[in-house]
Design a protein around this motif. Sequence first.
Motif, PDB file in Angstrom:
ATOM      1  N   UNK A 282       0.809  -1.731  -0.190  1.00 10.73           N
ATOM      2  CA  UNK A 282      -0.027  -0.161  -0.088  1.00 10.73           C
ATOM      3  C   UNK A 282       0.785   1.190  -0.287  1.00 10.73           C
ATOM      4  N   UNK A 283       2.187   0.980   0.649  1.00  5.51           N
ATOM      5  CA  UNK A 283       2.963   2.308   0.459  1.00  5.51           C
ATOM      6  C   UNK A 283       4.412   2.286  -0.129  1.00  5.51           C
ATOM      7  N   UNK A 284       4.311   1.263  -0.963  1.00  5.41           N
ATOM      8  CA  UNK A 284       5.040   1.713  -2.312  1.00  5.41           C
ATOM      9  C   UNK A 284       5.107   2.579  -3.298  1.00  5.41           C
ATOM     10  N   UNK A 285       6.561   2.901  -3.210  1.00  8.03           N
ATOM     11  CA  UNK A 285       6.918   4.817  -3.580  1.00  8.03           C
ATOM     12  C   UNK A 285       6.218   4.334  -5.294  1.00  8.03           C
ATOM     13  N   UNK A 286       5.314   5.176  -5.882  1.00  6.22           N
ATOM     14  CA  UNK A 286       5.384   5.427  -7.508  1.00  6.22           C
ATOM     15  C   UNK A 286       6.568   4.986  -8.247  1.00  6.22           C
ATOM     16  N   UNK A 287       7.619   5.104  -8.399  1.00  5.03           N
ATOM     17  CA  UNK A 287       8.321   4.336  -8.944  1.00  5.03           C
ATOM     18  C   UNK A 287       9.255   2.764  -8.828  1.00  5.03           C
ATOM     19  N   UNK A 288       9.446   2.806  -7.517  1.00  2.00           N
ATOM     20  CA  UNK A 288       8.983   1.151  -7.600  1.00  2.00           C
ATOM     21  C   UNK A 288       8.038   0.276  -7.894  1.00  2.00           C
ATOM     22  N   UNK A 289       6.742   1.116  -7.487  1.00  2.00           N
ATOM     23  CA  UNK A 289       6.045   0.312  -8.355  1.00  2.00           C
ATOM     24  C   UNK A 289       5.557   0.376  -9.770  1.00  2.00           C
ATOM     25  N   UNK A 290       6.542   1.549 -10.325  1.00  2.00           N
ATOM     26  CA  UNK A 290       6.258   1.158 -12.093  1.00  2.00           C
ATOM     27  C   UNK A 290       7.424   0.029 -12.060  1.00  2.00           C
ATOM     28  N   UNK A 291       8.625   0.333 -11.667  1.00  2.00           N
ATOM     29  CA  UNK A 291       9.804  -0.718 -12.220  1.00  2.00           C
ATOM     30  C   UNK A 291       8.888  -2.591 -12.040  1.00  2.00           C
ATOM     31  N   UNK A 292       8.851  -2.316 -10.941  1.00  4.05           N
ATOM     32  CA  UNK A 292       8.465  -3.574 -10.546  1.00  4.05           C
ATOM     33  C   UNK A 292       7.339  -4.341 -11.690  1.00  4.05           C
ATOM     34  N   UNK A 293       5.800  -3.310 -11.908  1.00  7.48           N
ATOM     35  CA  UNK A 293       5.419  -3.429 -12.843  1.00  7.48           C
ATOM     36  C   UNK A 293       5.848  -4.015 -14.166  1.00  7.48           C
ATOM     37  N   UNK A 294       6.160  -2.986 -14.620  1.00 14.19           N
ATOM     38  CA  UNK A 294       7.216  -3.544 -16.141  1.00 14.19           C
ATOM     39  C   UNK A 294       8.123  -4.672 -15.942  1.00 14.19           C
ATOM     40  N   UNK A 295       8.760  -5.153 -15.093  1.00  9.80           N
ATOM     41  CA  UNK A 295       8.991  -6.250 -15.808  1.00  9.80           C
ATOM     42  C   UNK A 295       8.293  -7.205 -15.677  1.00  9.80           C
ATOM     43  N   UNK A 296       7.353  -7.323 -14.351  1.00 11.75           N
ATOM     44  CA  UNK A 296       6.364  -8.126 -14.482  1.00 11.75           C
ATOM     45  C   UNK A 296       5.572  -8.687 -15.973  1.00 11.75           C
ATOM     46  N   UNK A 297       5.048  -7.105 -16.802  1.00 12.47           N
ATOM     47  CA  UNK A 297       4.484  -7.583 -17.636  1.00 12.47           C
ATOM     48  C   UNK A 297       5.456  -7.806 -18.799  1.00 12.47           C
ATOM     49  N   UNK A 298       6.838  -7.904 -18.768  1.00 13.45           N
ATOM     50  CA  UNK A 298       7.630  -8.249 -19.602  1.00 13.45           C
ATOM     51  C   UNK A 298       7.620  -9.502 -19.855  1.00 13.45           C
ATOM     52  N   UNK A 299       7.412  -9.981 -19.103  1.00 16.14           N
ATOM     53  CA  UNK A 299       7.488 -11.272 -18.782  1.00 16.14           C
ATOM     54  C   UNK A 299       5.767 -11.904 -19.396  1.00 16.14           C
ATOM     55  N   UNK A 300       4.679 -11.166 -18.949  1.00 15.87           N
ATOM     56  CA  UNK A 300       3.070 -11.853 -18.957  1.00 15.87           C
ATOM     57  C   UNK A 300       2.856 -11.510 -20.668  1.00 15.87           C
ATOM     58  N   UNK A 301       3.258 -10.553 -21.412  1.00 23.50           N
ATOM     59  CA  UNK A 301       3.316 -10.384 -22.587  1.00 23.50           C
ATOM     60  C   UNK A 301       3.630 -11.643 -23.160  1.00 23.50           C
ATOM     61  N   UNK A 302       5.417 -11.779 -23.345  1.00 24.94           N
ATOM     62  CA  UNK A 302       5.585 -12.619 -23.992  1.00 24.94           C
ATOM     63  C   UNK A 302       5.496 -14.134 -23.553  1.00 24.94           C
ATOM     64  N   UNK A 303       5.034 -14.146 -22.572  1.00 21.15           N
ATOM     65  CA  UNK A 303       4.818 -16.201 -22.109  1.00 21.15           C
ATOM     66  C   UNK A 303       2.911 -15.991 -22.263  1.00 21.15           C
ATOM     67  N   UNK A 304       2.555 -15.724 -23.078  1.00 25.71           N
ATOM     68  CA  UNK A 304       0.735 -16.000 -23.456  1.00 25.71           C
ATOM     69  C   UNK A 304       0.477 -17.334 -23.163  1.00 25.71           C
ATOM     70  N   UNK A 305      -0.956 -17.116 -23.559  1.00 27.35           N
ATOM     71  CA  UNK A 305      -1.526 -18.926 -23.734  1.00 27.35           C
ATOM     72  C   UNK A 305      -1.324 -18.958 -25.392  1.00 27.35           C
ATOM     73  N   UNK A 306      -0.854 -18.041 -26.153  1.00 26.90           N
ATOM     74  CA  UNK A 306      -1.013 -17.919 -27.385  1.00 26.90           C
ATOM     75  C   UNK A 306       0.607 -19.265 -27.436  1.00 26.90           C
TER      76      UNK A 306
END
Length: 732
Positions: A433-457
Amino acid sequence: MLQNLDIPDSGTLIISNRLPVKIERKKSKLKFTPSEGGLATGLGSFYKENGSWWIGWPGIIPKNEQEEELIRQELKKLNLIPVFLTEKEIKGYYEGFSNAILWPLCHYRPSYVELKPEFWTSYVEVNKKFAAAALPFIQEHTRVWVHDYQLMLVPHNIRELKESCSIGYFHHIPFPPIELFKMLPWRDELLEGLLGADLIGFHTYENVDNFLDSCSGVLNLQNNINSLKINGRKILVDVFPMGIDYEKYKDQALDTETKDYSKHIKELYHNQKIILSVDRLDYSKGILQRLTAFEILLNDHPELHGQILLYMLIVPSRDQVNQYKKLRNEIDRKVGNINAVYGKPGWQPIAYFYNSLPFHALSALYVAADVCWVTSLYDGMNLVAKEYIASKQESSGVLVISEFAGASKELSDALVINPYAVHRTSRTLYDAISMEEEEKEDRMHSSQAIVSKFTVHHWVNLFMQRLEEIKNEQRHELARKVREKVETDIKSSYNASNKRLILLDYDGTLVGFNKNADKAVPTTEVYEALDNLSKDPRNLVTIISGRKYSNLESWFGNRPYYLIAEHGIWSNYPNHDWHLVPGLSNSWKTEVNQILQRFTDRTPGSSIEEKSHSLAWHYRKVERAFGLRQAQELLQELRHLNQVLDLQIINGDRVIEIKNKLVNKGKAAINLANEIDPDFILCIGDDATDEDMFIALPDSSITIKVGDKQSHAKYYVENNKEVLQLLASLGK
Ligand SMILES: Nc1ncnc2c1ncn2[C@@H]1O[C@H](COP(=O)(O)OP(=O)(O)O[C@H]2O[C@H](CO)[C@@H](O)[C@H](O)[C@H]2O)[C@@H](O)[C@H]1O
Ligand SMILES: O=P(O)(O)OC[C@H](O)CO
């Protein structure tokens, strides 16, 4: 009725318990909606694209034949074929065996398992029903993909009738460790059911391991780099972490309607951080632990009262199964209690919804949520976590995920929790809840790189690619197998020759293995086959074994064939007198023996065999998995020592043998071949040591491996019986 679907080469026949569309009767009208549940949401959005068809249960019992036909026709437009279940089948197969036996067992809840034989009877019948529904659409070239624990017998049911079609199976939930799986009175049948498939997939490596352990511990099947052999057919078991339709979630999140609805949610809970959870109502999702951790957070942080909200969306699931009914009551009670204790006018800490949401509304929730909280106590993958990440295109957020969800293995930038550790979890939630915006974005971008590559297709393509690979390997293996055509070729070169060298290994080749090595004595068939061959003066029959010469002498000393013992150290060629290869030293034995002794003392059932110029550590009588582990450790130690001693270490079939490097079966075989200069060489063996012969002998030799393992031999046979058949046929 549909008959003979034309499934294109790109397409697949999917079989799962539930169709991606469910049908409900609302005010006597039929309502078709997308099913919830990971498989349906994952594959449901695109299976039609490549001409696939899907067979499964539409979740409704038709009133009459007319309604049944109407449903069939409507589903046909969606490339779906229904399997209708009766009320009795729903009780026995679905609620009973699938969800009151397999589900709790696979999710580490043995105490929830209701081992009722009538559930098993129903499971067997309904699995046959699904297979029968699929059969009319399966040609020998059709690709069939069976999904999940409800249909574990279907691969075998189909294989029995369609020998060569490609069958894949994917297990969407965890596979339990062998100690739990062994509880099932029907464990053999379930494994054999799955082994009808050519490729068996799991979300995680841990599940692959558990499954292979059960195959070895229950069916005594040995695996070779994730492959198994059933009736001569090679099967692959592998990891395929399932993904989501990333683009679909991304696009929906960016849709104007979604954004407006998300804004509306934010306004509704203004000034509150939204912590979202989305699951089917299931004890495996850790909903009670989640509520406890949330209560701790409220208790420890009064300053957060009025500032945070747990938005808990639960979709009804299996509400006729005992444990699910109980859980629902407990959740209702606990949510009511927390809201009553911590709530205040204008603020309730938990907004709890017990229903299914349409896609756009779910997407808006993902967009609005500041945190997505997954607390699974055990979960094959958990797609909600990935859906949340894909939906965070323009808004920020943090994923807090249980280490027991398969998805946590991929999403290392999420905050990972142990949901049983409720105090620690509540602290992690506070961090989220208290995480800084920058850290949130960093973590989210790395996770998105994985989820967008290893898709159901990606998941589907990878699975299909592996299925094709294993089918090709099977075809290749079939060509190597000694069957009618190969046998005829061997016979004709045998008949055309005048000086034949026949080199035969003993254990595993002429006789089967026995836990007690002294009991693996030659059978009458062995003597008959070898005597018969020896009668022909053009044949030089030679047994070449790792056994002591005293063993070979006692069994074959009075026979006309030649004997080579201890991998070539001893030989009785050419005058039947035993002699030793000169110049071999035994000075290494004391040191190696000490190591073997240590392992023997630590490994009940293992033993040391001392031969004149080698030492062997046998572990055939040791509990299989333990024996293999000890053998690995012993090998490591021996290899380390061998940097100085320069010996040959042979990792054989439940035996590790250490001997002088100067001698091996390959050298012995080629020396003999050079001496007699034959125009026909047949060499048969089953073990790692026989590979030396397959490599050393001239290319024109007919080399045959017993058991289809990786080998330098040209051909293979399944077992020692087939060896004797082949030898008998040559002698005729
Ligand atoms: N209220 C609601 N309204 C609408 N949709 C809702 C909903 N609640 C949940 N859903 C949807 O249902 C799906 C649930 O899938 P999960 O992977 O989270 O678990 P599930 O146990 O059903 O799946 C099983 O199969 C999947 C896929 O293999 C594995 O990840 C998992 O571990 C295994 O238990 C998600 O796509 C989610 O969006
Ligand atoms: O609602 P069920 O019982 O069909 O379960 C759906 C889940 O995806 C099972 O893997």
